[in-house]
Design an enzyme around this catalytic site. Structure first.
Site, PDB file in Angstrom:
ATOM      1  N   HIS A  69       0.820  -1.224   0.000  1.00  0.00           N
ATOM      2  CA  HIS A  69       0.000   0.000   0.000  1.00  0.00           C
ATOM      3  C   HIS A  69       0.854   1.275   0.000  1.00  0.00           C
ATOM      4  O   HIS A  69       0.750   2.086  -0.932  1.00  0.00           O
ATOM      5  CB  HIS A  69      -0.999  -0.039   1.152  1.00  0.00           C
ATOM      6  CG  HIS A  69      -1.648   1.272   1.448  1.00  0.00           C
ATOM      7  ND1 HIS A  69      -2.449   1.930   0.540  1.00  0.00           N
ATOM      8  CD2 HIS A  69      -1.573   2.075   2.539  1.00  0.00           C
ATOM      9  CE1 HIS A  69      -2.852   3.075   1.077  1.00  0.00           C
ATOM     10  NE2 HIS A  69      -2.327   3.180   2.281  1.00  0.00           N
ATOM     11  N   HIS A 110       3.874   6.764   5.489  1.00  0.00           N
ATOM     12  CA  HIS A 110       2.696   7.495   5.964  1.00  0.00           C
ATOM     13  C   HIS A 110       1.829   6.727   6.957  1.00  0.00           C
ATOM     14  O   HIS A 110       1.124   7.337   7.752  1.00  0.00           O
ATOM     15  CB  HIS A 110       1.859   8.022   4.792  1.00  0.00           C
ATOM     16  CG  HIS A 110       0.926   7.015   4.193  1.00  0.00           C
ATOM     17  ND1 HIS A 110       1.294   6.173   3.182  1.00  0.00           N
ATOM     18  CD2 HIS A 110      -0.366   6.715   4.480  1.00  0.00           C
ATOM     19  CE1 HIS A 110       0.271   5.404   2.856  1.00  0.00           C
ATOM     20  NE2 HIS A 110      -0.746   5.703   3.630  1.00  0.00           N
ATOM     21  N   GLU A 167       0.726   5.563  12.553  1.00  0.00           N
ATOM     22  CA  GLU A 167      -0.657   5.203  12.884  1.00  0.00           C
ATOM     23  C   GLU A 167      -0.815   3.703  13.148  1.00  0.00           C
ATOM     24  O   GLU A 167      -1.542   3.300  14.040  1.00  0.00           O
ATOM     25  CB  GLU A 167      -1.574   5.624  11.725  1.00  0.00           C
ATOM     26  CG  GLU A 167      -3.040   5.460  12.031  1.00  0.00           C
ATOM     27  CD  GLU A 167      -3.899   6.052  10.915  1.00  0.00           C
ATOM     28  OE1 GLU A 167      -3.666   7.218  10.554  1.00  0.00           O
ATOM     29  OE2 GLU A 167      -4.796   5.351  10.427  1.00  0.00           O
ATOM     30  N   ASP A 168      -0.145   2.879  12.371  1.00  0.00           N
ATOM     31  CA  ASP A 168      -0.434   1.443  12.394  1.00  0.00           C
ATOM     32  C   ASP A 168       0.668   0.553  12.939  1.00  0.00           C
ATOM     33  O   ASP A 168       0.513  -0.667  12.960  1.00  0.00           O
ATOM     34  CB  ASP A 168      -0.766   0.967  10.968  1.00  0.00           C
ATOM     35  CG  ASP A 168      -2.052   1.594  10.454  1.00  0.00           C
ATOM     36  OD1 ASP A 168      -2.884   1.972  11.287  1.00  0.00           O
ATOM     37  OD2 ASP A 168      -2.210   1.706   9.230  1.00  0.00           O
ATOM     38  N   ASP A 173      -3.191   8.555  -1.042  1.00  0.00           N
ATOM     39  CA  ASP A 173      -3.518   7.481  -0.095  1.00  0.00           C
ATOM     40  C   ASP A 173      -4.953   7.015  -0.335  1.00  0.00           C
ATOM     41  O   ASP A 173      -5.229   5.820  -0.493  1.00  0.00           O
ATOM     42  CB  ASP A 173      -3.346   8.044   1.329  1.00  0.00           C
ATOM     43  CG  ASP A 173      -3.721   7.059   2.411  1.00  0.00           C
ATOM     44  OD1 ASP A 173      -3.517   5.843   2.209  1.00  0.00           O
ATOM     45  OD2 ASP A 173      -4.206   7.505   3.478  1.00  0.00           O
ATOM     46  N   ASP A 184     -21.272  10.894 -24.669  1.00  0.00           N
ATOM     47  CA  ASP A 184     -19.825  11.071 -24.672  1.00  0.00           C
ATOM     48  C   ASP A 184     -19.373  11.690 -25.987  1.00  0.00           C
ATOM     49  O   ASP A 184     -19.122  10.986 -26.959  1.00  0.00           O
ATOM     50  CB  ASP A 184     -19.175   9.686 -24.444  1.00  0.00           C
ATOM     51  CG  ASP A 184     -17.666   9.728 -24.538  1.00  0.00           C
ATOM     52  OD1 ASP A 184     -17.081  10.802 -24.313  1.00  0.00           O
ATOM     53  OD2 ASP A 184     -17.071   8.668 -24.831  1.00  0.00           O
TER      54      ASP A 184
HETATM   55 MN    MN Z   1      -2.695   4.679   3.988  1.00  0.00          MN
END
Ligand code: MN
Length: 608
Positions: A91, A115, A119-120, A180, A297
């Protein structure tokens, strides 16, 4: 809309195997996505693709630092899996790749790789700062979410507010957040339908309009297409089929491009003409708006002139003498740029065989701005250095305005409501008598304009002239009007309560409310009398909120305050707040303790 009828007509037109069921969610979108992931193509070096993409736009980018960022992220996320079952590191690597393809700088890519670590994983902001410096740390902290356990229902609103405050210091926070979200949107298939829909809606409510305000079309197109793929999978598949089954489209476009190119040459205008297909979301929006069941279109080309702004109008003349223009379809976004500084001429003509054709005309710098918006500053710093100071300030004027009213919003939820309102409303552009151009939500009144000019002008507003004539202060302003605000700066001047019934902008609403709160506070007319415990609790809470605000934080959950009160030896949180109000314990100390107790606890809740 009637999906059944639409699907039926699509099936008649297409002889290829019908895309139904799960195939809709795979399809070309899935394939495009897999080609984005650097994993399968580089078995030897997982960062090879990222480094090459970065070097293309920044030949002297710091490759060693990128490798270091990858190694740390890989080590910290080791053993974690995404919902899809892939290793978690795929990711952040994909997010960094999206940013490298946009042309962002090395610092942004390093922050993108890291990033989610704070947090994780067990990685702390302190460790990150020590290893990668304050710039990367600021970016990572800006996209780190507040914990739901501690911030309760306010966590999401507080997180968005924090992100915007950090973006005020460094706009790259928002660019990372968008990349993200884009990757998370592109890998939603592994999540439940309910959470897919929730994330897609949140994306189209806040992040897509933010992306639009910053002018990053290259990202906005992909975000919107991912939203469409999630919320309207049948429409997505139908447009995809339509696009790939128009056999005559290529022939028509190459005839158009050939004719235009030689007509422009004859007129001695140096320009390149290229196919500029609309993205799926915009086809869907136009089709639904026009009540069509089939994708609507029109073929579209862009003329990028190698010259000055005036050459765009010369090119327009060539287009309009080659083919008949469709009345009412000409728009001049060069004379009146959109609020994200987008500039171009738009027209629709009846091309070869009387087939409608859309044409966009712009210079090379306009083309860059249209595609990359604020990202140009990092993609091409030399280009930005040549911009005037005013032009550079205009790039972030919208964000400055948002940050102004976030500082007076009572709490994060009212801030988020105000932000949503600002983002979703249509806009009008009005001019002041000294020639300033101000963007306001449609329905805005002279009072909104007064507060947009300055808080003092707002409080002192006594009248307004529109195109030279006095108008009531509640009159909605129309696009293009010239408005003069009559403002008196006297001691006794102040807003009228009636204004709250018609103002549209968050800035005006918040400032008017704040004014009355302060007046009420001074005269003791608030909800609690001046000498009650309740009043002191209120005062303590206000002081604490302010201290948290100064640290870009907010309080979402009372339990946190309660447990801190216990730690400090107070019977309950009210007692602690009274102590703050009486200055027996500094509000700043309480704020710092609250923040460190939140930051200490690990968080585990991907994706953002
Ligand atoms: Mn993320």
């Amino acid at each position: 809309m009637d999906l059944t009828a639409g699907a039926g007509s699509a099936a008649q037109r297409v002889s290829a195997p019908a895309a139904v069921g799960p195939a809709i969610h795979e399809g070309r979108f899935g394939r495009r996505l897999r080609s984005l992931l650097p994993w399968p193509n580089q078995p030897g070096d997982p960062v090879g693709g990222l480094l090459r993409a970065h070097r293309q736009q920044h030949p002297r980018g710091n490759v060693a630092l990128l490798r270091k960022g990858y190694l740390v992220a890989d080590r910290m996320h080791h053993g974690q899996l995404r919902k899809s079952g892939e290793p978690y590191i795929t990711h952040p690597l994909a997010v960094a790749r999206i940013l490298a393809d946009l042309g962002m700088d090395t610092t942004t890519l390093v922050a993108a790789l890291l990033h989610d670590t704070v947090e994780d994983t067990s990685y702390t902001l302190e460790e990150l700062t020590a290893a990668f410096g304050g710039e990367v740390a600021l970016l990572v902290d800006g996209v780190t979410k507040f914990d739901k356990v501690y911030f309760g229902a306010n966590a999401e609103a507080e997180t968005i507010r924090k992100m915007l405050v950090r973006a005020g210091k460094d706009i790259r926070v928002l660019v990372i957040k968008m990349a993200d979200r884009l990757h998370n949107m592109q890998t939603l298939a592994a999540r439940s339908p309910a959470s897919r829909a929730r994330i897609a809606r949140a994306t189209s409510e806040v992040l897509v309009p933010l992306c639009d305000r910053l002018g990053i079309q290259a990202l906005k197109r992909q975000l919107e297409d991912a939203v469409l793929w999630t919320l309207e999978p049948e429409w997505y598949a139908r447009i995809d089929e339509h696009r790939h089954n128009q056999r005559d489209r290529a022939g028509f476009l190459s005839a158009v491009i050939g004719t235009l190119q030689s007509e422009l040459n004859r007129a001695k205008i140096t320009a390149t003409v290229t196919d500029r297909p609309r993205h799926y979301y915009s086809i869907w929006k136009d089709s639904v708006a026009a009540g069509h069941d089939d994708p609507h279109d029109l073929p579209r080309v862009v003329i990028v002139v190698d010259g000055r702004q005036t050459d765009c109008y010369a090119a327009l003349g060539t287009v309009h003498t080659t083919w008949r223009p469709v009345p009412g379809r000409f728009k001049d976004f060069i004379a009146s740029p959109k609020n994200n500084l987008y500039r171009s001429l738009h027209t629709t003509v009846l091309g070869p065989g009387d087939q409608p054709l859309e044409v966009l005309i712009r210079t090379e710098p306009m083309h860059k701005t249209a595609e990359y918006g604020i990202v140009v500053n990092f993609r091409d710093p030399e280009y930005t250095a040549r911009l005037s100071r005013q032009a550079r300030e205009e790039q972030v004027a919208w964000l400055k305005r948002v940050l102004d009213w976030q500082s007076v919003a009572e709490d994060a939820t009212s801030f988020l409501d105000a932000l949503r309102c600002d983002l979703t409303e249509g806009q009008v552009q009005v001019f002041t008598t000294d020639g300033r151009r101000i963007q306001l939500p449609s329905g805005s009144t002279p009072v909104d304009l007064a507060y947009a000019l300055s808080t003092e002008t707002g409080h002192g507003c006594v009248g307004a002239k529109r195109d030279g004539r006095l108008v009531p202060l509640g009159t909605p302003l129309a696009d293009g009007e010239v408005v003069e605000i009559i403002s008196e700066n006297r001691l006794d001047s102040g807003p009228s309560r009636e204004w709250l019934s018609f103002v549209r902008t968050p800035a005006a609403q918040l400032q008017i409310n704040l004014w009355f709160q302060q007046v009420a506070g001074e005269t003791g007319g608030g909800a609690a009398g001046p000498d009650t415990v309740a009043h002191r609790v209120q005062l303590g809470m206000a002081a604490l909120s302010l201290a948290l605000r100064h640290r870009d934080r907010g309080l979402g959950d009372d339990r946190l305050l309660l447990s801190l009160a216990g730690e400090l030896g107070y019977p309950d949180q009210e007692a602690l707040l009274v102590a703050v109000a009486e200055d027996r314990i500094p509000a700043g100390d309480v704020a710092d303790r609250l923040i460190s107790s939140v930051d200490r606890s690990p968080v585990d809740e991907p994706p953002g």
